[in-house]
Write an enzyme that holds these catalytic residues in place. Structure first.
Site, short mmCIF file in Angstrom:
data_model
loop_
_atom_site.label_atom_id
_atom_site.label_comp_id
_atom_site.label_asym_id
_atom_site.label_seq_id
_atom_site.Cartn_x
_atom_site.Cartn_y
_atom_site.Cartn_z
N ASP A 1 -8.67 0.39 4.31
CA ASP A 1 -9.71 1.42 4.23
C ASP A 1 -10.54 1.51 5.49
O ASP A 1 -11.41 2.37 5.60
CB ASP A 1 -10.62 1.16 3.03
CG ASP A 1 -9.90 1.37 1.71
OD1 ASP A 1 -9.05 2.28 1.65
OD2 ASP A 1 -10.16 0.64 0.75
N GLY A 2 -10.33 0.63 6.45
CA GLY A 2 -10.97 0.76 7.74
C GLY A 2 -12.40 0.28 7.80
O GLY A 2 -13.16 0.79 8.64
N TRP A 3 -12.78 -0.68 6.95
CA TRP A 3 -14.16 -1.17 7.06
C TRP A 3 -14.25 -2.70 7.08
O TRP A 3 -15.34 -3.23 7.22
CB TRP A 3 -15.04 -0.62 5.94
CG TRP A 3 -14.48 -0.74 4.55
CD1 TRP A 3 -13.85 -1.82 3.99
CD2 TRP A 3 -14.47 0.26 3.54
NE1 TRP A 3 -13.48 -1.55 2.70
CE2 TRP A 3 -13.85 -0.27 2.39
CE3 TRP A 3 -14.95 1.57 3.48
CZ2 TRP A 3 -13.69 0.44 1.21
CZ3 TRP A 3 -14.80 2.29 2.30
CH2 TRP A 3 -14.16 1.73 1.18
N ASP A 4 -13.17 -3.42 6.93
CA ASP A 4 -13.22 -4.88 6.98
C ASP A 4 -12.61 -5.40 8.28
O ASP A 4 -13.32 -5.67 9.24
CB ASP A 4 -12.49 -5.47 5.76
CG ASP A 4 -13.23 -5.19 4.47
OD1 ASP A 4 -14.43 -5.46 4.42
OD2 ASP A 4 -12.61 -4.70 3.51
N ASN B 1 0.82 -1.21 0.00
CA ASN B 1 0.00 0.00 0.00
C ASN B 1 0.86 1.26 0.00
O ASN B 1 0.44 2.29 -0.54
CB ASN B 1 -0.94 0.00 1.21
CG ASN B 1 -2.16 -0.87 1.00
OD1 ASN B 1 -3.16 -0.46 0.43
ND2 ASN B 1 -2.07 -2.10 1.47
N CYS C 1 -7.01 -0.79 9.16
CA CYS C 1 -6.40 -1.75 8.22
C CYS C 1 -6.03 -0.95 6.98
O CYS C 1 -5.19 -0.06 7.05
CB CYS C 1 -7.34 -2.91 7.94
SG CYS C 1 -9.03 -2.48 7.52
#
Length: 897
Positions: free
Chosen positions: A367-370, A262, A365
């Site tokens: 994107d912060g949604w999984d 990333n 993580c």
């Protein structure tokens, strides 16, 4: 509907769970229904979104046309039609009804309960002000505040309208800080602990990139988060919190390799040099693609067991039931339990840091949604007994999954794809080769269509529910709801009967596309259904004991309501997969916790991501135009114990590397393809005019990142020199030339313990084939030592006569990595019978296995045997035998064993 080619087909055989029964199939607008003849079994209702794959097979020998249907509930059944036309009509109809082009075609927008459900407040069950007020925002503490900066979802479209941020941070700072976080998902409060003022905040990864970008606003933001419990005016009670500010953690849920990848795309992870009073930990939880593939292996194993059982039943006159043909080894190899264990391991780390250390945690993580939603919600489930009640668990899902923007539509694959409808009848026709080729191309095209849509699917929410089941199984008396409640949640996640789980964020549910009323007004909430009296009665846990969560209890074993699950005690949720515990798990085998957890990390020098993604952070050979480093201290001879030693660890053990100043503004930019000052140049350092010419230059140590770019990870000398074979050969030739010169210019008695250069000089005496063998001896060798002679073997590398001047090598302007000049050759001395060996000025290559050093110029077999101390032989026995060393065992002179 036009999509339904046939609505009813009679006399269809249905094979399920190893049994085959006859019945009638009905196709409606939203369900596939199978009604058994004579009412032998209950009707089977299958909502189309629950269908994961349909396969049409060629006709059997009995003239039947089968369809195999796989469901997301891990059930598989086969429909056998007597007419092929019926099979084709049902296959095409189910395909048209399952593959939707819009979310508004799903069952949720057409479902109307009859009779109406007794409750209708499901869409308003979660109120941010009520829930965070319950935690103490505005009452117990004034360090946090509500902000309306995202009330119209303009700051972050995937975030909730109401955000809780530190009181010290203004909305203007939030606007600037949002530009530094992926998808503008800034740090926001999701939990405030009841026993102290420790908090859980969540966000997305920072946009660091390979240029190591910074954001002062983001740094001040997180600093304010980590200080929300220390300001005297921030609390109603000014009591001191014991253990606070000791281990504030930034949790990066990803493996370090993912964070490096990333970084190359412009994102990355925090540089801990800029974040005060905090440490960072990498949890090593894999991405959504690894989770999807892992579950696919589990599903494949289950389907193979069903196929085998059906084959056994078809071969026997009587049907067999209760036989376990499931491969438990294949289930373990899928890695599914290992992934769940890693998630629980991170949950325990967060729980202990909040409750025991009274410190803050920031989770993200990519994107912060999984993975962020998984860790945040599971940690709160362990920390707060309220979330283990029926209503509390529903609010937890609303807050950390629905409100904070988990992508249910994409991850669950509600719109399905043509890829999941496979027809294996293309080659059954009697057409020619052209028809067969066209059918083959059509089938391959069908396999590779809609890949962009499919790659977003992943069982992340399923994994969360299964993790909850692991904790529930370990603490059966601490949950108000039972296993059935979790099973119902899983079913309705994919059934699309309710509007709760069919969108990606809060904005899509409450605003919609603007063409009509918002979806929350057009669909029914799943909580209205689950909170109905008939459902609640079945979902209650009879063994639930709320007294165990008494915070004031001091009884033996009391835990103040905070659970600490065992990450190694994980088992398959066999009820979900429709199997028995013995069939799926068998004898319990603890799952080893993965070693990928890295941390805590306090600074960039300890961060493997910063070392790997930022070339300027690794000790690299400077360009020729730069001032060379000092050569006053020799590098150690012995290599580091770890062949994959990172650059910062190597710098701490090598004084010259540790003295390099390559941080700050003096770092060179990342230019891997530059021909003048490439950061990955493998040339040794060229001394400048002001350096001491008598001191040879030394090549710097090579880090793992350099090895990756230069040698492709191959640990060999050739990968470090060049990928060009001729250049490597020239370097070896030059090395032997230098060794020959050293031999000719040496004088004086041989030392008992030769240096590395002397050892190579001895090897340089290998004669050419056909020449007379030389005998090398030393006057200082012990009397019992028998000298050895080198047999007649020609050195295959000796392409140039050593008595003549050597040809100019391509590396002539640089230091010979093997040879040494006469002035810099270090010899060993003997004083009082003790051997003293000076260090070599060359760095030992940690990737090359060095041969043992020759103890004397004349090596005897008796000395080797005596030093080994084998058996019970005496010194006289050990010195009685000697033999000459055959050069055929070492034709290239790379080492003596």
């Amino acid at each position: 509907m036009d999509a339904i080619r046939v609505s009813k087909v009679e006399h269809v055989l249905c094979t399920k769970n190893g049994s085959t029964l006859s019945g009638t199939i009905h196709l409606t607008a939203h369900h596939l229904i199978f009604r058994y003849d004579g009412g032998k079994e209950n009707e089977m209702w299958v909502p189309y979104p629950l269908i994961s794959q349909v396969t049409r097979l060629p006709q059997t020998l009995q003239g039947q046309s089968p369809l195999t249907v796989h469901c997301r509930t891990f059930e598989t059944f086969s429909l056998h039609f007597s007419a092929e036309s019926d099979a084709i009509d049902v296959f095409e109809s189910v395909k048209e009804l399952t593959v939707a082009t819009s979310v508004f075609q799903l069952y949720a927008f057409f479902y109307s309960p009859n009779p109406p459900l007794p409750t209708s407040n499901g869409w308003s069950i979660y109120s941010p002000r009520d829930e965070f007020g319950r935690m103490g925002i505005g009452t117990r503490t004034k360090a946090w505040r509500f902000t309306d900066v995202n009330k119209d979802y303009s700051l972050c479209p995937t975030y909730p309208a109401k955000l809780i941020v530190p009181t010290k941070i203004s909305d203007t700072t939030l606007q600037y800080a949002s530009k530094y976080r992926s998808k503008c998902r800034i740090p926001a409060l999701t939990y405030l602990h009841w026993s102290n003022f420790a908090s859980i905040t969540r966000c997305s990864q920072p946009m660091v990139g390979i240029t190591q970008n910074r954001s002062i606003q983001d740094e001040k933001f997180i600093e304010a988060v980590f200080q929300t419990h220390v300001s005297p005016e921030s609390r109603v009670s000014n009591t001191i919190v014991y253990g606070a500010t000791t281990t504030n953690l930034i949790i990066d849920a990803r493996p370090t390799a993912n964070a490096v990848a990333n970084t190359a795309k412009g994102a990355g992870t925090e540089n801990m040099d800029h974040y005060k009073d905090a440490k960072k930990v990498y949890l090593g939880i894999d991405h959504i693609h690894a989770m999807r593939e892992s579950l696919a292996k589990v599903v494949e194993t289950l389907r193979e067991a069903d196929t085998l059982l059906a084959s056994i039943n078809s071969d026997l006159s009587e049907q067999v039931s209760g036989v376990s043909v499931l491969d438990r080894g294949a289930l373990r190899r899928s890695g599914w339990l290992r992934h769940i264990s890693a998630i629980l391991e991170g949950t325990v780390l967060i729980t202990r840091n909040i409750h025991i250390n009274s410190s803050h945690v920031l989770i993200h993580c990519s994107d912060g949604w999984d993975r962020t939603s998984q860790l945040s919600s599971l940690s709160q489930l362990c920390l707060d007994p309220y979330y283990r009640t029926l209503k509390g668990f529903e609010i937890l899902i609303e807050k950390d999954w629905l409100s904070f923007g988990y992508k249910f539509l994409d991850r669950c694959g509600h719109l399905s794809s043509d890829k999941f409808f496979v027809s294996n009848t293309e080659f059954s026709g009697s057409g020619g080769g052209a028809d067969a080729a066209q059918a083959f191309l059509a089938s391959m095209q069908n396999r590779f269509t809609s890949q962009n849509h499919v790659k977003e699917t992943s069982p992340v929410f399923h994994q969360f529910l299964e993790s909850v089941r692991q904790i529930q199984r370990q603490f059966p008396e601490r949950f108000e709801f039972n296993e059935r409640f979790l099973h119902q949640l899983y079913y309705h996640t994919y059934s699309c009967q309710f509007g709760t789980f069919v969108f990606n964020c809060e904005r899509e549910r409450k605003v919609g596309d603007g063409s009509g009323p918002p979806p929350c007004d057009r669909t029914v909430s799943v909580w209205d259904f689950l909170n109905s009296p008939s459902e609640m009665e079945q979902n209650l846990n009879p063994s639930y004991d709320p007294s165990l969560d008494d915070r004031a209890s001091r009884a033996p074993g009391a835990d103040m309501g905070v659970l600490t699950p065992n990450p190694k005690d994980v088992r398959f949720w066999h009820e979900l997969y429709g199997r028995t515990d013995e069939e799926m798990n068998g004898r319990q085998i603890p799952v080893a916790v993965r070693p990928e957890l890295v941390g805590p990390i306090e600074g960039s020098e300890d961060d493997p991501v910063n070392r790997a993604s930022t070339p300027s952070n690794v000790p690299l050979p400077p360009s020729p135009s730069k001032t060379p480093m000092s050569n006053s201290q020799p590098l150690p001879r012995n290599p580091p114990p770890n062949p994959l030693l990172d650059s910062d660890e190597l710098s701490s053990s090598v004084p010259e590397l540790a003295s390099l100043n390559i941080s700050g503004s003096n770092r060179e930019s990342f230019r891997p393809f530059s021909s003048t000052s490439s950061s990955f140049s493998m040339k040794p350092q060229v001394p400048s005019s002001n350096s001491d010419p008598s001191q040879p230059s030394r090549p710097l140590a090579i880090s793992k990142a350099q090895e990756f770019f230069v040698g492709g990870g191959v640990k060999s000398v050739w990968g470090k020199l060049s990928s060009n074979a001729s250049a490597a050969f020239s370097a070896v030739q030059g090395a032997y030339d230098g060794v020959a010169r050293d031999l000719n210019t040496r004088s004086g008695p041989a030392s008992p313990v030769p240096s590395k250069s002397e050892e190579m000089n001895i090897r340089s005496h290998l004669p050419s084939w056909g020449e007379e063998a030389h005998t090398i001896s030393s006057s200082s060798s012990p009397p019992s030592s028998a000298s050895f002679s080198l047999p007649t073997v020609r050195n295959p590398w000796a392409t140039v006569n050593t008595s003549r001047p050597s040809a100019t090598s391509v590396f002539s302007s640089y230091e010979n990595p093997w040879g040494q000049s006469e002035e810099s050759a270090l010899t060993s001395t003997s004083t009082g019978g003790e051997n003293t060996t000076l260090s070599s000025p060359l760095p030992a290559d940690p990737t090359v296995s060095h041969p043992p050093t020759l103890r004397t110029a004349t090596i005897s077999r008796s000395q080797s045997v005596a030093s080994a101390r084998v058996g019970g032989e005496t010194d006289a026995d050990k010195s009685s035998s000697s033999s000459s060393l055959s050069a055929s065992s070492d034709p290239l002179g790379v080492g003596l064993s």
